[in-house]
Design a protein around this motif. Sequence first.
Motif, PDB file in Angstrom:
ATOM      1  N   ASN A   1      -0.577   7.364  -1.813  1.00  0.00           N
ATOM      2  CA  ASN A   1      -1.444   7.538  -0.657  1.00  0.00           C
ATOM      3  C   ASN A   1      -1.848   8.982  -0.440  1.00  0.00           C
TER       4      ASN A   1
ATOM      5  N   MET B   1      -1.569   7.508   6.057  1.00  0.00           N
ATOM      6  CA  MET B   1      -1.558   7.688   4.611  1.00  0.00           C
ATOM      7  C   MET B   1      -0.167   8.126   4.116  1.00  0.00           C
TER       8      MET B   1
ATOM      9  N   GLY C   1      -4.924   4.060   6.687  1.00  0.00           N
ATOM     10  CA  GLY C   1      -4.748   4.018   5.240  1.00  0.00           C
ATOM     11  C   GLY C   1      -5.124   2.649   4.724  1.00  0.00           C
ATOM     12  N   TYR C   2      -4.879   2.410   3.465  1.00  0.00           N
ATOM     13  CA  TYR C   2      -5.193   1.104   2.882  1.00  0.00           C
ATOM     14  C   TYR C   2      -4.289   0.916   1.680  1.00  0.00           C
ATOM     15  N   GLY C   3      -4.331  -0.261   1.085  1.00  0.00           N
ATOM     16  CA  GLY C   3      -3.546  -0.519  -0.116  1.00  0.00           C
ATOM     17  C   GLY C   3      -2.074  -0.262   0.108  1.00  0.00           C
ATOM     18  N   ALA C   4      -1.511   0.600  -0.707  1.00  0.00           N
ATOM     19  CA  ALA C   4      -0.083   0.839  -0.669  1.00  0.00           C
ATOM     20  C   ALA C   4       0.356   1.717   0.494  1.00  0.00           C
ATOM     21  N   SER C   5      -0.490   1.889   1.496  1.00  0.00           N
ATOM     22  CA  SER C   5       0.008   2.535   2.717  1.00  0.00           C
ATOM     23  C   SER C   5       0.768   1.499   3.542  1.00  0.00           C
ATOM     24  N   TYR C   6       0.534   0.241   3.270  1.00  0.00           N
ATOM     25  CA  TYR C   6       1.247  -0.869   3.904  1.00  0.00           C
ATOM     26  C   TYR C   6       1.335  -0.704   5.417  1.00  0.00           C
TER      27      TYR C   6
ATOM     28  N   LEU D   1       3.695   2.027   6.551  1.00  0.00           N
ATOM     29  CA  LEU D   1       5.039   2.102   5.969  1.00  0.00           C
ATOM     30  C   LEU D   1       5.203   3.353   5.109  1.00  0.00           C
ATOM     31  N   ALA D   2       4.182   3.680   4.319  1.00  0.00           N
ATOM     32  CA  ALA D   2       4.279   4.867   3.464  1.00  0.00           C
ATOM     33  C   ALA D   2       4.520   6.112   4.308  1.00  0.00           C
TER      34      ALA D   2
ATOM     35  N   ASN E   1      -3.852   4.410  -5.921  1.00  0.00           N
ATOM     36  CA  ASN E   1      -3.600   3.422  -4.867  1.00  0.00           C
ATOM     37  C   ASN E   1      -4.428   2.140  -5.094  1.00  0.00           C
TER      38      ASN E   1
END
Lengths: 256, 256, 256, 256, 256, 256, 256, 256
Positions: free
Chosen positions: F222, G182, G206-211, G214-215, H232
């Motif tokens: 990120n 992010m 954020g998006y995707g692997a920002s969950y 959580l990131a 990401n």
Amino acid sequence: MSTREALESLARLPFETVGPATVDHHRSLRQHLPEVILCEGKTVPQCVTIARAIVRRSDRCLATRASEAQAEALIDEFEDRAEWKEEARAVVIDRGVGRKVRRGKAGQGKARRGKVPRGGSVLVVSAGTSDLPVAEEAVVTLEFMGVPVSRVYDAGVAGIHRLLAHVRALRAASAVVVVAGMEGALASVVGGITDRPVIAVPTSVGYGASYGGLAALLAMLNACAAGVTVVNIDNGFGAGYAAGVIARQSRGRKRG
Amino acid sequence: MSTREALESLARLPFETVGPATVDHHRSLRQHLPEVILCEGKTVPQCVTIARAIVRRSDRCLATRASEAQAEALIDEFEDRAEWKEEARAVVIDRGVGRKVRRGKAGQGKARRGKVPRGGSVLVVSAGTSDLPVAEEAVVTLEFMGVPVSRVYDAGVAGIHRLLAHVRALRAASAVVVVAGMEGALASVVGGITDRPVIAVPTSVGYGASYGGLAALLAMLNACAAGVTVVNIDNGFGAGYAAGVIARQSRGRKRG
Amino acid sequence: MSTREALESLARLPFETVGPATVDHHRSLRQHLPEVILCEGKTVPQCVTIARAIVRRSDRCLATRASEAQAEALIDEFEDRAEWKEEARAVVIDRGVGRKVRRGKAGQGKARRGKVPRGGSVLVVSAGTSDLPVAEEAVVTLEFMGVPVSRVYDAGVAGIHRLLAHVRALRAASAVVVVAGMEGALASVVGGITDRPVIAVPTSVGYGASYGGLAALLAMLNACAAGVTVVNIDNGFGAGYAAGVIARQSRGRKRG
Amino acid sequence: MSTREALESLARLPFETVGPATVDHHRSLRQHLPEVILCEGKTVPQCVTIARAIVRRSDRCLATRASEAQAEALIDEFEDRAEWKEEARAVVIDRGVGRKVRRGKAGQGKARRGKVPRGGSVLVVSAGTSDLPVAEEAVVTLEFMGVPVSRVYDAGVAGIHRLLAHVRALRAASAVVVVAGMEGALASVVGGITDRPVIAVPTSVGYGASYGGLAALLAMLNACAAGVTVVNIDNGFGAGYAAGVIARQSRGRKRG
Amino acid sequence: MSTREALESLARLPFETVGPATVDHHRSLRQHLPEVILCEGKTVPQCVTIARAIVRRSDRCLATRASEAQAEALIDEFEDRAEWKEEARAVVIDRGVGRKVRRGKAGQGKARRGKVPRGGSVLVVSAGTSDLPVAEEAVVTLEFMGVPVSRVYDAGVAGIHRLLAHVRALRAASAVVVVAGMEGALASVVGGITDRPVIAVPTSVGYGASYGGLAALLAMLNACAAGVTVVNIDNGFGAGYAAGVIARQSRGRKRG
Amino acid sequence: MSTREALESLARLPFETVGPATVDHHRSLRQHLPEVILCEGKTVPQCVTIARAIVRRSDRCLATRASEAQAEALIDEFEDRAEWKEEARAVVIDRGVGRKVRRGKAGQGKARRGKVPRGGSVLVVSAGTSDLPVAEEAVVTLEFMGVPVSRVYDAGVAGIHRLLAHVRALRAASAVVVVAGMEGALASVVGGITDRPVIAVPTSVGYGASYGGLAALLAMLNACAAGVTVVNIDNGFGAGYAAGVIARQSRGRKRG
Amino acid sequence: MSTREALESLARLPFETVGPATVDHHRSLRQHLPEVILCEGKTVPQCVTIARAIVRRSDRCLATRASEAQAEALIDEFEDRAEWKEEARAVVIDRGVGRKVRRGKAGQGKARRGKVPRGGSVLVVSAGTSDLPVAEEAVVTLEFMGVPVSRVYDAGVAGIHRLLAHVRALRAASAVVVVAGMEGALASVVGGITDRPVIAVPTSVGYGASYGGLAALLAMLNACAAGVTVVNIDNGFGAGYAAGVIARQSRGRKRG
Amino acid sequence: MSTREALESLARLPFETVGPATVDHHRSLRQHLPEVILCEGKTVPQCVTIARAIVRRSDRCLATRASEAQAEALIDEFEDRAEWKEEARAVVIDRGVGRKVRRGKAGQGKARRGKVPRGGSVLVVSAGTSDLPVAEEAVVTLEFMGVPVSRVYDAGVAGIHRLLAHVRALRAASAVVVVAGMEGALASVVGGITDRPVIAVPTSVGYGASYGGLAALLAMLNACAAGVTVVNIDNGFGAGYAAGVIARQSRGRKRG
């Protein structure tokens, strides 16, 4: 057969209480496979006691995920009827095991065949050297079921020409077991090449974000190729058994 | 056949570039199934364009996970050759679809059979009423493959006598597809009753800690009964296809 | 009783500072159970110190999840008043333990009963041999509470006839404790057979995608049968205690 | 009663195929509760069809997690026999519902009691105002079972004096249902105050790292107080049903 | 001060390259705390080398999460200037440590105070005996900062009267550190009682679904009481340091 | 070159079956890097066998993640041609390794350069002392590829002036490898300072909620700075290789 | 004050039952902040009812996470005493709000100050434009508490010179609130620059692997800089409140 | 250049405060790319305001992840200088955009090239039709950077001959961007075929256990082929930018 009749037949199924275990003697009839012992999580005496009860009735028994101590105790108990397949972490107990299942060593080539069944054969493909124990567990299970089995090992997709050399074998088998850790991409590629049922086994091989096989498991569940089904991480026995069941009821086919 | 020959054969495989899609015409030969379109994530024009390319060559096509808009566009395009299987969220496009696949309505009983194949049949079992769309996707796929299929629906383990009434059918099929959400226990119970290959489909039915099918997925992967393999959550197509492949190469058996 | 009176009664509750621990002597009054020591995470001296403080006041004490070292130290301290229940990883300290709780060995059959309480009894069911330690922890807890307890072990759903043989017992108990790892399906099946409260204990038995009991935990939380409640993974004590509390306030019932 | 007899009795259990559903008429006998419909995930016609089949046989039915559309369809079908409990998202269908279950409105105070059963009563405690729908689902379920139920709402631990004012009630009930989202600490605190069985319901109330109830679920599973068992996130019905089963077999007790 | 001036001041900050480490000598000026060494993950020689560089310049050093081997090497190096706080897994290196920080033993009562600072004091509360190492790490850190610190240990919410006995202390401190594993409910309850900043430390104490402190971490992040902030699992140092910084800039207050 | 020609070239790729391994000799041509052995998960004999096959053909070999036993066996086998890079957990096997790669010791400064390639150089930056083994694995890989490499170690963002002192070097390299555990913020900061490709390696350094490198992994994925790409946790080899490939095809640039 | 006295004082705490809510009037005394309403999850009438009860007693009220409908209903109810802070999704209800909290518009610069308290001030730093609503929630909370607050917005680490320009302000505040989504690296960098308490708020930006934050949450919990504590994702209120409590008891300091 | 000089240069970097945003004008110098706006999470006015500030200074701007409303507002603002790349969800603002970037339509073939840079070119490969938007975001980014880019779309591994047809192109590019959802196996296969840097972009395409791209992300991080780095989920911009940076500093190579 009515529901009542079916239930009555269930009621007549044999089982036996052996210490804390309840051995299901019916399974050998119902599933054409004697009770298999998952040694992991059991004490050494429990393994021996259960194996004794099974062998007393079925004459054969397969013990998987056996530690060295468990394996030794089973060998001690059943002597020349038992064989320790170290690479597969399994012990095979069988009347004629010295004669019948002599050569379980992993390698590139044909596995030994027991009494040839009516059906087809199974191909076990693995991605890397570290996947060997799981692949061998599948092989031992298939041999124990008497299903012909061949091996293609260390054929991961990073050097895809190693796999493409076996296209013919991939299409000849009645079922293909694919064993892969890390990103598990091999299952998708195999599934795209063959039209046979593919049983994918994710392994815990890898590190970091492989999360003990989770990466491979998810990849295999999402395989873009149709016809791929998946078993638990490191479950070589389950994959071998499922492939064996399919092969046994298959009409087989000419080898390409 | 050498590696080189295998690769050369790969090089001759037909495919076709259609806008942003690359249609794999070889799959219908290789997997005995025309290209299937996963509509989810595609625009309506993309679905129609791809379907057109497939039908031009194969005469038949299956579109799964179709939204109402996608289904309507496909029906518009192929008119009397296409049928909207609403419960299965699928569109079947076939020359004689009006005649051949007429009755896809879900219910308790036998599904219509297409041209009877050489092999065996498949039984689709579901745990609850809400699992219907996924179970029907498996049924439609099997019908499209021409594999005979029967249904046992709403037979979850909370009232296990509903399942036990079908013991005979569970043992007669060449493969069993088990569709269940929530805790997914049905796969284990079915796997313990039959010695046939069991393809388990976790569904996203449930709430809270079912985590969109994760609970059922994990349960099925850990099924204590041997012979259970698993496909992705809600993947009725994948389960139907895998079961169909097994049934087609099966010798079949007398109905009990 | 007003809020103020309730708070005043709270203020009068006895507790005792013993080194870094604050022993809650009131619990034995409030919960009809002397303080129980969760040994895991405590040093050997801490276990002994706390046990000494409890026994000084209550004459009895239960130490769970005890390592061998912790158990030995407790046996050394309390000599003939303490007993090491190895399978349950617990130490029971009681005035007449040599006489009263003599036989805690796991097996198929009735557990020993202490002073019979006014209420009902509890049935502890386990899915596999490896679930034994957790099941026995529940049994020891119930024995310590003086609640009658019976065992049905190794009755997993892969051979469901082993469970169906105990339908009568499942319906006779005041509460049923179900102990299962892997896919945890046993809780749903038991919940569908009995109308009694079912306390489900997921265990960490399994491998791969069982994720240390997570698969069983999620399955049990999503059990399609009503009346199933769940405790923490491997928490045999918690399940035994909850079942014991239910049984003690139950009217009991005739055995079927 | 032998295994065979038990299985035969299972074989005689009534069920009925209604479209894609298989209604388990036995449950009303077996669990003293007519079939309950989980409406979520079912179409409106499915809900009505199933309800009709149940009511035809049992005269009563409870529909939970009903959307407005589902509720309206059920009210239309059963008219004056059905009542829409909006806060609980449930529809109660009963012969004399206009007379018997008239006042289901949430509030602080005693819930209406149906035909008083032989056993004890249940107390439903909730942490915050947003937990209301889940708490009311538990209350409606208990009312439907005919179990007396009281409410203590909005008593979260951030202002613990609000809870301490109800210590007497917490100790008088035969079982306590604790409904809490966010960090779910209420279950531990209640479990430390009462010696009664505590059924904890995590709710999806919260945001961010509450992860739709996961934080509360984990907290409740790890509650340091003994006697706490847990149901699925937002499963007010399950908690109410389990508490009701406990209360019905309880001897009850004098109110403190 | 302009951006350029700020950056220039950054450019003048002292640091020192010591083998693979880059010791930040400025931190003792910038954060009023000499460099602290997190020993975990470092080799024994690395710990000693870094400690030597720090002490050469600052005369003092705190080494946390030290293994026995690391602690011994540091004691060997700094002899009478170093003290091994075993319960806190920390080594304190200070000129007059024999005299100044003599009594770091955990217990119920006041911790030793160094040179009394201008500000307030900190209260460290822990839920259970197993949380001791983390709580003591916070205490040692505060002592090293010269901040007065008191302890209330083993005051978990299952016996809430043990906590309520310390209401006065909870309201008198400038900051409260709450150390708890399992369900971590203590942070919410303390946060509801005091109006002081609460620093919550989840610990890895627990088993099963505590997931190594995740349950407590999530509970604390979702604490319904305002004013609670959270540090990493088992991060006693971080909590102690943050509380110390708050206390030092606080005006303090009369003890209630 | 047509598809067929490409495939034919694939068919001519060399590979060799060595026991259970299939060594891909083509990789040294295809990727300009001899086969690298990931020792983790392989037995000692497997490592030696595979290394022997590679060296027989390529004269050089790199063995990563080698245990002490594996390293010793490789040193024994290849004697003066092999060197054990302990900090990097790697064994380098090369004809002139005694002469060519003599100085692999970690430190602050320039790493030794092999035969200078046509392209640019790489800078390896690490956040903390504990990240050393992963950073050194990247350095050894780059040295093995013959790519010039420099080190900046222990430059985490908590003392950002340690990083800012190297701004010039960050902008001069053809690629930057950033190695960081805990919160992994270093990748974002470096990515904001340089316009060069940044390869981020999360490490498993940390504790508690670092979840074995997951926190750093997610942070790096990120990263708000453009140009940052990520490899697997602790994958120093992968980062080094990717950076080396970039540097080799780079035009290089004047040093700032 | 003895335990009994403390408990008696708890018993005298005022609360009020308002429909399903139990308003804790004591909090305004205990925590120097009138009851704050978390509107999310409450119906519009519930919000109004609770606000009315609070204002009746405290004259002021803060409603956070208010939807437009909830905000409008509160404005309607309290007319000129209420103000809709749209960017912060909050409604401030205060006697003189027209006069006292007039300008809550986000921007770069000083926030309006209420009655200046005895203590210090707070600086709110945000990483990106999308973090604005959360940052403004913190600002509104601080204004409502009467604590002076300044803003530095859009100062993420990808262009670190934007942050370095505010070094002086970062060191002058009594507490710093850092708001970032992010990868959340800003908290570590700020924590390394200032020696003040840093309250970090991860956001769901954020998006995707920002969950969903959580990131950032994990990054902040693992911040390598000491003195950083963390609140729930998007919890601007919690961070503002905690910072305000710290600032109010601070001695303040000269502005640098 | 000394540290101080480097920092001084940082201090001279231009930025501009525009409402709540702080536009980093330096990035266009530092990273050879004007500020890019991530529209997601920003209001329409914020997007326009920031774009205006950037264009005022740099004359060009790229807006990614733009909703239709955001895109329309930008087109309105910049009229003939802006172009809405619908498939890529991006708006390109450039002086001569009508002339220079006219043809951004996705398809199989060469993308338009801006002013040809000194370096090499990039190949963007995607696995399925649904990955189009992410692949196009990478393409638009590369076009905006003036880097030549080609496309190979819908070449997933299930029909691997579609990919093998492009072996030559895979080896000719300076960098390859691989865009794939579901199981993400394409990255491993491509990484095994080419020796060029591979930037893998997992996409959220898939369902069930793809977990919004997590399956593909993990697979790519664990890719068994060296040289694969990951960005990401859905981050087409990031992959395009990283590939562009590599290509620009590359020496390029003859097209095979």
